[in-house]
Design an enzyme around this catalytic site. Sequence first.
Site, mmCIF file in Angstrom:
data_model
loop_
_atom_site.group_PDB
_atom_site.id
_atom_site.type_symbol
_atom_site.label_atom_id
_atom_site.label_comp_id
_atom_site.label_asym_id
_atom_site.label_seq_id
_atom_site.Cartn_x
_atom_site.Cartn_y
_atom_site.Cartn_z
ATOM 1 N N ARG A 321 0.835 -1.208 0.000
ATOM 2 C CA ARG A 321 0.000 0.000 0.000
ATOM 3 C C ARG A 321 0.872 1.262 0.000
ATOM 4 O O ARG A 321 0.512 2.268 -0.601
ATOM 5 C CB ARG A 321 -0.990 0.003 1.166
ATOM 6 N N GLU A 733 -9.809 5.757 6.837
ATOM 7 C CA GLU A 733 -8.373 6.064 6.840
ATOM 8 C C GLU A 733 -7.966 7.332 6.083
ATOM 9 O O GLU A 733 -7.069 8.055 6.544
ATOM 10 C CB GLU A 733 -7.587 4.884 6.251
#
Length: 780
Positions: A321, A733
Amino acid sequence: MKKQLRINKMKIPSEKFLPHESAELHVTGKAVYVNDMEPCGQTLFGKVVSSPYAHANIIKCDVSKAKLLHGVPAVLTYKDIPGENQMGPVFHDEPCLAEKEVTAIGQAVVLIAAENEEIALEAEKLIEITYQQLNPILDIKSAIKADNKIAPTRKIELGDTKKAFLKSEHIITGELETGAQEHWYLETQSALCVPGEGSEMTVYASSQNPAETQAIVAEVLGVSNKEVVCEVKRMGGGFGGKETQGNHVAAWAALMANVTRKPVLIHLFRDDDQKNTGKRHPFHSTYKIGFDNDGKILAYQVDLNADAGHTADLSMAILERAMLHAENSYFIPNVLITATAWRTNHFSNTAFRGFGGPQGIAVIEHAIDRIARFLKKDATEIRLKNFYTEKKNNITPYHQKVDNVRNQVIYDKLVKSSDYFRRKKEIDAFNQKHEFVKKGISLTPIKFGISFTTAFLNQAGALVNIYRDGSVLVNHGGTEMGQGLNTKMLQVAASELGIPAEQIKVNATNTSKVPNTSATAASSGSDLNGAAVKNAIDKLKSRLSEVACGLLTEKFSGGKFSKTRIEFSDNHVFDKNFEALKLPFTELIDKAYYKQVSLSATGFYKTPDIFFDREKGTGKPFHYFAYGMAVSEVEVDVLTGSHKLSRVDILHDVGDSLNKPIDMGQVCGAFIQGVGWVTTEEIKWDESGRLLTASPDTYKIPTVQDIPEIFNVQLLENAANYNTIRKSKAVGEPPFMLAFSVWMALRYAVSAVGGHTKDPDLAIPATNEKIMLAVEKIKK
Ligand code: MTE
Ligand code: MOS
């Protein structure tokens, strides 16, 4: 405000203002957490004896004396594990209890089940473990030297950076360190395991991933998954820290419950939790960036290095990520990203809000900040110049096309509402006049990819039961950790069934109700589970429509009702063409029962169309992107390095919000948590790897005092998403990374000390001390 929320709650169930379903329980202290459960009054206290050394051989481990102590039904070592001595979630590299070697401080060696805490501590003193200390590796640089990789280096590439650097008018190289971060969930790691008949074990866990907790408990017990039920009512915060590491306490408690045949509770003390659990991965990254005189970026090469800690845990996914966010909101035609996770002797680092995204993005933002200073231009202009756009400049380094790009619309609105350019001028004028106080301002964007990048994880299940009285119990595979997932699921069910929220309850997450679920993570909880809940309700509605059609025909003979036109709304069902002829929902349910129609259905969802080829580093890993921007202003006391966050303006894209107050809470909370990471939260270890910041007096998380004096937070309007539950977007997030605006504003203020001629040496976290040192360096 409160009054308004109440009114909305009473009036329209599908409204976007339903308060958090546990809000009252939270604030009155009535919400039940693992530690509040008391199954039978005989619960044993579970104590974990862990390694005091970062790296050592276990020469001797004698628990015989402790076993003799009265009130200690069990003292266990790895030899007492009936199943596999493993709790590694992805790689099998993490023993449940150490055997011959310990590789991190905090690694579990012995388990004590005692009648109470005092006896457990007494027993601990009687355990004799002899260690032979070995040299630990405690930072990334040493791990690189020792070539201590978790897995081979990964690569993502677009275009030809070599050629592009040759053509670049300017090239800057640099490096950046970003620090660890402690999750500081309010509820520490906890699990209560209750043995049942035969091999049965019920695990009440504080876990973001009940299915994995179930599987790991089964594995260490040497039984199949069907014997183990894991239930999660709610967590007092997870933030990624309970994505895998909630499994540990569950596995340990289960081992003790299995032997003693009594319930065993483990609830870590705060300082043990801080010392003996993983954190956000610290990164050390180097980069090279090529650009032209206007600040247009032509080439970017970055090498990301993560401190994984002693086991793999989720490090490779986190690294992935980070790579997939290395370019943030910017189109760069030539990119080369390499990344490695390094094994060290710290406790295994783990998921933390943003999941590597923040660490990847920090580097490009650092580079852009330096480009602006180099070219003597405003950093915001450089950012704008490089944004992804809709029609062109829309290919990511991993070859996914970015669509529905919201950079420009957010930028235009936010620059205006925050009055960025005028304030920037004022700040520059202020800085000219003041020697000891410097101000800084910065606008930073965020583009965050939504989906698990491990494509198969993008699936969810649900089980919806309608009872004969018309009340509804929703089970789904996601977990509630304060983020409001259950409230959103309640809203989805209420609006799909057209009944008041009060008639619906969302059950504790339970692996026997909804199996094989993924962790509630990657911000995708409501996307995935919302669609699964809807799928279950669609099935029920299809069955019920047939019943409704028959009942309407019976009741209002003459109307030509069709089951394909039945609507569920306002606590009634009706044919769209004959809206006045209605049946109450509860009446329909009662009749459906007598007609022997099933009132229970499972639902399932998988995100369509996503894939990622790790070998090639290409694919479409994300279903869509969430966007946001923030403008932050700071004021720095140049003599002490202390600063204040004077104003923050945020505009964030949550699609068509499922629940505005909850989404606002997520945006504000994530941002402030990000502010903690970039400013005050500094984790320090001594040279033997011992954590020096193991309590709130040495580790400073943001408090209410750290909330900006002016805090304007807006959700982007008219922002419906495509192909998601009720056109919403994930929110958990992405706003974390809006805090880079604070870091950048601090860099600007420090840079002002040197008249913006030198780059400030200010990484993450930019603590007061680091700010002061950066100021001193610039003055030299
Ligand atoms: N909000 C609260 N209050 N508590 C939490 O633990 N975790 C965050 C975010 N928001 C968290 C939170 C993290 S790390 C994630 S991945 C998402 O919530 C997970 O939930 P969601 O997918 O339902 O958004
Ligand atoms: Mo969140 S870090 O994906 O649990």
